[in-house]
Design a protein around this motif. Structure first.
Motif, mmCIF file in Angstrom:
data_model
loop_
_atom_site.group_PDB
_atom_site.id
_atom_site.type_symbol
_atom_site.label_atom_id
_atom_site.label_comp_id
_atom_site.label_asym_id
_atom_site.label_seq_id
_atom_site.Cartn_x
_atom_site.Cartn_y
_atom_site.Cartn_z
ATOM 1 N N ILE A 45 51.754 -18.775 -30.482
ATOM 2 C CA ILE A 45 52.002 -19.313 -29.149
ATOM 3 C C ILE A 45 53.496 -19.448 -28.876
ATOM 4 O O ILE A 45 53.928 -19.378 -27.710
ATOM 5 C CB ILE A 45 51.277 -20.670 -28.971
ATOM 6 C CG1 ILE A 45 51.108 -20.988 -27.476
ATOM 7 C CG2 ILE A 45 52.013 -21.785 -29.670
ATOM 8 C CD1 ILE A 45 50.280 -19.994 -26.721
ATOM 9 N N SER A 98 54.950 -17.798 -25.614
ATOM 10 C CA SER A 98 55.702 -18.606 -24.653
ATOM 11 C C SER A 98 57.094 -18.024 -24.414
ATOM 12 O O SER A 98 57.596 -18.045 -23.285
ATOM 13 C CB SER A 98 55.826 -20.047 -25.176
ATOM 14 O OG SER A 98 54.556 -20.624 -25.352
ATOM 15 N N VAL A 153 50.867 -19.919 -19.822
ATOM 16 C CA VAL A 153 50.753 -20.421 -21.196
ATOM 17 C C VAL A 153 49.355 -20.998 -21.442
ATOM 18 O O VAL A 153 48.791 -20.841 -22.532
ATOM 19 C CB VAL A 153 51.844 -21.475 -21.474
ATOM 20 C CG1 VAL A 153 51.573 -22.203 -22.783
ATOM 21 C CG2 VAL A 153 53.207 -20.820 -21.525
ATOM 22 N N SER A 159 47.062 -19.593 -24.300
ATOM 23 C CA SER A 159 46.517 -20.457 -25.350
ATOM 24 C C SER A 159 45.011 -20.266 -25.482
ATOM 25 O O SER A 159 44.480 -20.192 -26.597
ATOM 26 C CB SER A 159 46.837 -21.918 -25.042
ATOM 27 O OG SER A 159 48.227 -22.121 -24.904
ATOM 28 N N THR A 196 44.393 -16.982 -27.172
ATOM 29 C CA THR A 196 44.724 -17.031 -28.596
ATOM 30 C C THR A 196 43.607 -17.679 -29.401
ATOM 31 O O THR A 196 43.219 -17.183 -30.466
ATOM 32 C CB THR A 196 46.033 -17.816 -28.806
ATOM 33 O OG1 THR A 196 47.093 -17.172 -28.076
ATOM 34 C CG2 THR A 196 46.407 -17.879 -30.275
ATOM 35 N N TRP A 243 42.276 -25.673 -28.100
ATOM 36 C CA TRP A 243 42.926 -24.983 -26.985
ATOM 37 C C TRP A 243 43.802 -25.941 -26.184
ATOM 38 O O TRP A 243 44.941 -25.595 -25.837
ATOM 39 C CB TRP A 243 41.872 -24.362 -26.070
ATOM 40 C CG TRP A 243 42.407 -24.012 -24.707
ATOM 41 C CD1 TRP A 243 43.466 -23.189 -24.439
ATOM 42 C CD2 TRP A 243 41.942 -24.504 -23.446
ATOM 43 N NE1 TRP A 243 43.693 -23.129 -23.075
ATOM 44 C CE2 TRP A 243 42.771 -23.917 -22.449
ATOM 45 C CE3 TRP A 243 40.924 -25.352 -23.064
ATOM 46 C CZ2 TRP A 243 42.591 -24.184 -21.097
ATOM 47 C CZ3 TRP A 243 40.733 -25.598 -21.718
ATOM 48 C CH2 TRP A 243 41.561 -25.030 -20.751
ATOM 49 N N LEU A 288 46.913 -26.702 -28.136
ATOM 50 C CA LEU A 288 47.755 -25.503 -28.193
ATOM 51 C C LEU A 288 48.434 -25.265 -26.847
ATOM 52 O O LEU A 288 49.575 -24.789 -26.791
ATOM 53 C CB LEU A 288 46.908 -24.294 -28.587
ATOM 54 C CG LEU A 288 47.674 -23.024 -28.973
ATOM 55 C CD1 LEU A 288 48.523 -23.262 -30.213
ATOM 56 C CD2 LEU A 288 46.701 -21.868 -29.211
ATOM 57 N N TRP A 289 47.749 -25.588 -25.768
ATOM 58 C CA TRP A 289 48.350 -25.493 -24.434
ATOM 59 C C TRP A 289 49.533 -26.458 -24.318
ATOM 60 O O TRP A 289 50.588 -26.104 -23.781
ATOM 61 C CB TRP A 289 47.289 -25.803 -23.388
ATOM 62 C CG TRP A 289 47.718 -25.539 -21.965
ATOM 63 C CD1 TRP A 289 48.930 -25.080 -21.538
ATOM 64 C CD2 TRP A 289 46.927 -25.703 -20.787
ATOM 65 N NE1 TRP A 289 48.952 -24.944 -20.173
ATOM 66 C CE2 TRP A 289 47.729 -25.325 -19.685
ATOM 67 C CE3 TRP A 289 45.624 -26.147 -20.554
ATOM 68 C CZ2 TRP A 289 47.264 -25.382 -18.367
ATOM 69 C CZ3 TRP A 289 45.154 -26.191 -19.256
ATOM 70 C CH2 TRP A 289 45.967 -25.815 -18.174
ATOM 71 N N GLY A 304 52.331 -24.959 -26.413
ATOM 72 C CA GLY A 304 52.911 -23.804 -25.736
ATOM 73 C C GLY A 304 53.708 -24.195 -24.509
ATOM 74 O O GLY A 304 54.756 -23.578 -24.212
#
Length: 383
Positions: A208, A212, A248, A252, A255, A274, A277-278, A281
């Motif tokens: 990420i 990004s 992003v 995410s 990913t 998720w 991770l968002w 990111g």
């Protein structure tokens, strides 16, 4: 041979050596030569001393405690707790990489080996694999060797006790004496299948970060063209932030889906993974875009260097790192907060288990969002 006499050739050689030195230090310098030290491990001593027939007591638990705590070769910091429940609570809170539990009947069970009805003597070792697989491997090896040596000493003591009672050893007793102490291993917070031996949080963080950065570069170049076409700089900066956060978020989600569906990564909390991770990111994108907006394309080498210096550290326990690496890189790099938070979400119960890592990422996101928006006004006045 004229190429040898050109200044550009020698300058290129110097540049290659500089690049190798910098990236070699980033990739290898913080990892090679690392060794574990002061790994926190819980020790629970519940054993009650047993009475000997000839008088006195047989206190195996206290003997094990002294052997373990006084051994300088073991890279542990022992935290003695008074119950298995407290040890497990510490494992859940990521305070310990493992725990050893000495049961209440260990001494009496060992003495029973000298009788016709021996009772198995067990010691429980708990490994907190979700915290760090590399650290738990060290604990498994070190504790296994320590208990092997302790079992040898216990065998000698038991043989002395049996020799005082009889010269012949029953078959059942002989079999039990071959392994006087049984080791029961338990794993808590396992990483799951296809998790790169518990290193999946670090891999997702690296992925990420790159996604990004690509998003930030593309939106930065698009913003430059929009400004050249007559758009207001502060409007471009605002749209740059909004568009980047949306992209992003989609990146995410993709990913996490890619890791689970393409590569079979086991995700107990895919949605919460998720979302975190968002967040990571978004913090990365806002940091990267702020740097690009303030100093231009010259910020890309700095971002690449930050990534290469951080990548080797993401999957290592901080107790493995040198003091210099831990203080000068690991303590502040935003990638390690993302990897640590993902580890909490993926292996320790979802978003409810997230601690200070999330607050740090929120702080990074808010702070660099303000810098990104401010860059539009500064650029406008400079023009």
């Amino acid at each position: 041979m004229r190429i040898v006499t050109q200044k550009m050739t020698w300058l290129g050689l110097v540049l290659v050596l500089i690049v190798l030195t910098v990236f070699g230090g980033a990739i290898m310098g913080s990892v090679l030569g690392s060794k574990p030290k002061e790994l926190p491990v819980a020790l629970v001593i519940l054993d009650r001393p047993a009475e000997l027939a000839a008088g006195g007591t047989f206190a195996v638990g206290e003997m094990i405690r002294k052997k373990l705590v006084s051994d300088p070769a073991m890279p542990f910091v022992w935290h003695v707790v008074n119950s298995e429940e407290k040890a497990r609570e510490g494992l859940d809170k990521r305070e310990y990489y493992g725990a050893m539990v000495i049961p209440a009947d260990l001494s009496s069970s060992l003495l029973s080996l000298a009788t016709h009805s021996p009772v198995p003597a067990n010691v429980k070792i708990i490994f907190n694999e979700g915290m760090n697989t590399q650290a738990t491997m060290v604990i498994r090896q070190a504790m296994g060797q320590a208990m092997k040596m302790i079992s040898g000493e216990l065998l000698q003591q038991l043989l002395e006790q049996i020799g005082q009672q009889t010269e012949q050893i029953p078959v059942e007793t002989a079999k039990a004496l071959m392994t006087p102490v049984n080791i029961q291993e338990e794993v808590v917070h396992p990483p799951g299948v296809n998790s790169a031996s518990g290193n999946a949080p670090g891999l997702l963080t690296q992925t990420i970060w790159i996604g990004s950065m690509v998003t930030g570069i593309i939106l930065f170049l698009a913003g430059q063209k929009a400004v050249a076409a007559g758009s207001r700089r502060w409007t471009v900066s605002a749209l740059q932030a909004i568009g980047g956060l949306v992209i992003v978020g989609l990146a995410s989600c993709f990913t996490v889906w890619m890791a689970a569906s393409w590569y079979g990564m086991e995700l107990v909390n895919a949605k919460e993974t998720w979302l975190f991770l968002w967040l990571a990111g978004s913090a990365f994108f806002l940091l990267q875009s702020s740097l690009l907006n303030w100093i231009g394309i010259r910020g890309i080498p700095l971002l690449v260097l930050l990534m290469f210096f951080s990548m080797p550290l993401l999957n290592m326990a901080p107790e493995f790192l040198s003091e210099t690496t831990r203080d000068w890189i690991y303590s502040w790099t935003p990638l390690r907060f993302a990897a640590g938070g993902l580890r909490e979400v993926m292996y320790f119960g979802g978003l409810d288990a997230v601690g200070s890592n999330a607050f740090v990422l929120w702080g990074v996101a808010v702070g660099f969002l303000a810098l990104l928006l401010a860059s539009g006004f500064k650029a406008g006045r400079a023009a």
